[in-house]
Design an enzyme around this catalytic site. Structure first.
Site, PDB file in Angstrom:
ATOM      1  CG  HIS A  55       4.579  -1.055   1.807  1.00 56.77           C
ATOM      2  ND1 HIS A  55       2.400  -1.911   1.892  1.00 56.77           N
ATOM      3  CD2 HIS A  55       4.934  -2.280   2.692  1.00 56.77           C
ATOM      4  CE1 HIS A  55       2.712  -2.963   2.992  1.00 56.77           C
ATOM      5  NE2 HIS A  55       3.593  -3.156   3.324  1.00 56.77           N
TER       6      HIS A  55
ATOM      7  CG  HIS B   4      -0.635  -0.437   2.380  1.00 57.22           C
ATOM      8  ND1 HIS B   4       0.623   0.229   3.165  1.00 57.22           N
ATOM      9  CD2 HIS B   4      -0.353  -0.933   3.185  1.00 57.22           C
ATOM     10  CE1 HIS B   4       0.760   0.089   4.309  1.00 57.22           C
ATOM     11  NE2 HIS B   4       0.956  -1.126   4.614  1.00 57.22           N
TER      12      HIS B   4
ATOM     13  CG  MET C   3      -2.092   3.442   4.416  1.00 56.62           C
ATOM     14  SD  MET C   3      -2.530   3.783   2.449  1.00 56.62           S
ATOM     15  CE  MET C   3      -3.065   4.678   1.957  1.00 56.62           C
ATOM     16  CB  SER C   4      -2.583  -1.693   7.924  1.00 59.05           C
ATOM     17  OG  SER C   4      -2.582  -3.043   8.453  1.00 59.05           O
ATOM     18  CB  SER C   5      -1.394  -6.616   4.154  1.00 55.17           C
ATOM     19  OG  SER C   5      -0.329  -5.656   3.917  1.00 55.17           O
TER      20      SER C   5
ATOM     21  N   GLY D 155       8.070   1.342   8.324  1.00 57.64           N
ATOM     22  CA  GLY D 155       6.851   1.688   8.558  1.00 57.64           C
ATOM     23  C   GLY D 155       7.087   2.162  10.136  1.00 57.64           C
TER      24      GLY D 155
END
Ligand code: PAF
Length: 274
Positions: free
Chosen positions: A28, A25, A175-177, A138
């Site tokens: 990254h 995302h 944001m996070s997978s 991050g």
């Protein structure tokens, strides 16, 4: 990977490294961008590391989309994508693990036993393969960053660890997978993490210095949401990760949250300077 990196190092060029578990995302990609600014070559890795998942965690269903990740990395100008396989990382007979002893005892280390041992082990292996001058992580995984810094310091690994700010969706969700797991109503419930961090920040700006009271305020915000079940809310010294009682002028702290929304475990944090 190792022989490519050795060749690059011999020519005196700098390598920047962005280790990931894929399903990339904008967070990254901000690491890739910073690495490209700092270095001659940028290497990204995608490896969903089994050693950092507990038995009841989401290793099997962790989101994967290598085709999309490749496109994003090409568009971002990443030079090398390294996607090792289990059998080359942990061949049969593999027996060596790296563990930072102190900083892993609390928070994520307490709620995910063995997690950081898996992280430090794979990051150490990846550092040996990629041989980066600098590596980029991050701030969303704030404790992971501190654990990796401790490992690199203690083991005298010649790498600079660079931590980049959390990238958020427009409405504040970090944001996070793992956000992919959230259904539509859970997605809006998940905003309570950022909302309660923002509330704590406002209270601190208004002069509140009692860390335990601030933790309680955040906890009560989280508990208002039916699908939310918090693991912890903790304010810690940003360097040592020791629990704070009274926020001291001139010091820096993380306000850390781990909270399940439905079945999805999310973490978020805010770095504050008092
Ligand atoms: O933050 C992650 O994605 C992982 O923990 C890392 C650093 C790539 C190690 O597997």
């Amino acid at each position: 990977m190792q022989s490519w990196s050795s060749g690059i190092k011999r020519s005196g060029k700098r390598i920047g490294f962005v280790p990931t578990m894929g399903y990339l995302h904008r967070g990254h990609l901000s690491l890739v961008e910073r690495s490209k600014n700092d270095n001659d070559y940028t290497v990204a890795s995608i490896y969903v590391n089994p050693a950092q998942f507990g038995a009841n965690e989401d290793f099997g269903k962790y989101p994967r989309d290598l085709g999309r990740d490749k496109e994003l990395l090409i568009a971002a100008g990443c030079d090398v994508l390294f996607t090792p396989e289990d059998r080359s990382i942990y061949p049969s007979g593999y027996q060596t693990y790296v563990n930072a002893e102190q900083i892993t005892k609390t928070l994520e280390g307490e709620f995910r036993p063995g997690h950081f041992r898996g992280v430090t082990t794979i990051v150490n292996i990846l550092f040996n393969l990629v041989q980066p001058d600098s590596a980029y992580f991050g701030q969303k995984d704030a404790q992971q960053c501190a654990v990796i810094k401790a490992m690199a310091d203690d083991l005298k690994i010649p790498v600079r660890i660079i931590v980049m700010p959390i990238v958020r969706e427009e409405d504040g969700l970090a944001m996070s997978s793992r956000n992919k797991y959230l259904g539509a109503s859970e997605r809006s419930d998940a905003l309570v993490l950022f909302r309660s961090l923002a509330l704590a920040e406002t209270l601190i700006k208004q002069g509140e210095r009692d860390a335990k009271l601030l933790e309680e305020v955040i906890m009560s915000q989280l508990k208002k949401v039916k699908t939310a079940s918090p693991d912890y809310v903790r304010i810690v010294n940003s360097r040592t990760f020791e629990e704070a009682e009274i926020l001291k002028w001139g010091s820096e702290y993380f306000i850390l949250i781990a909270c399940r929304i439905g079945a999805t475990r999310l973490i978020d944090n805010l770095l504050i300077r008092v």
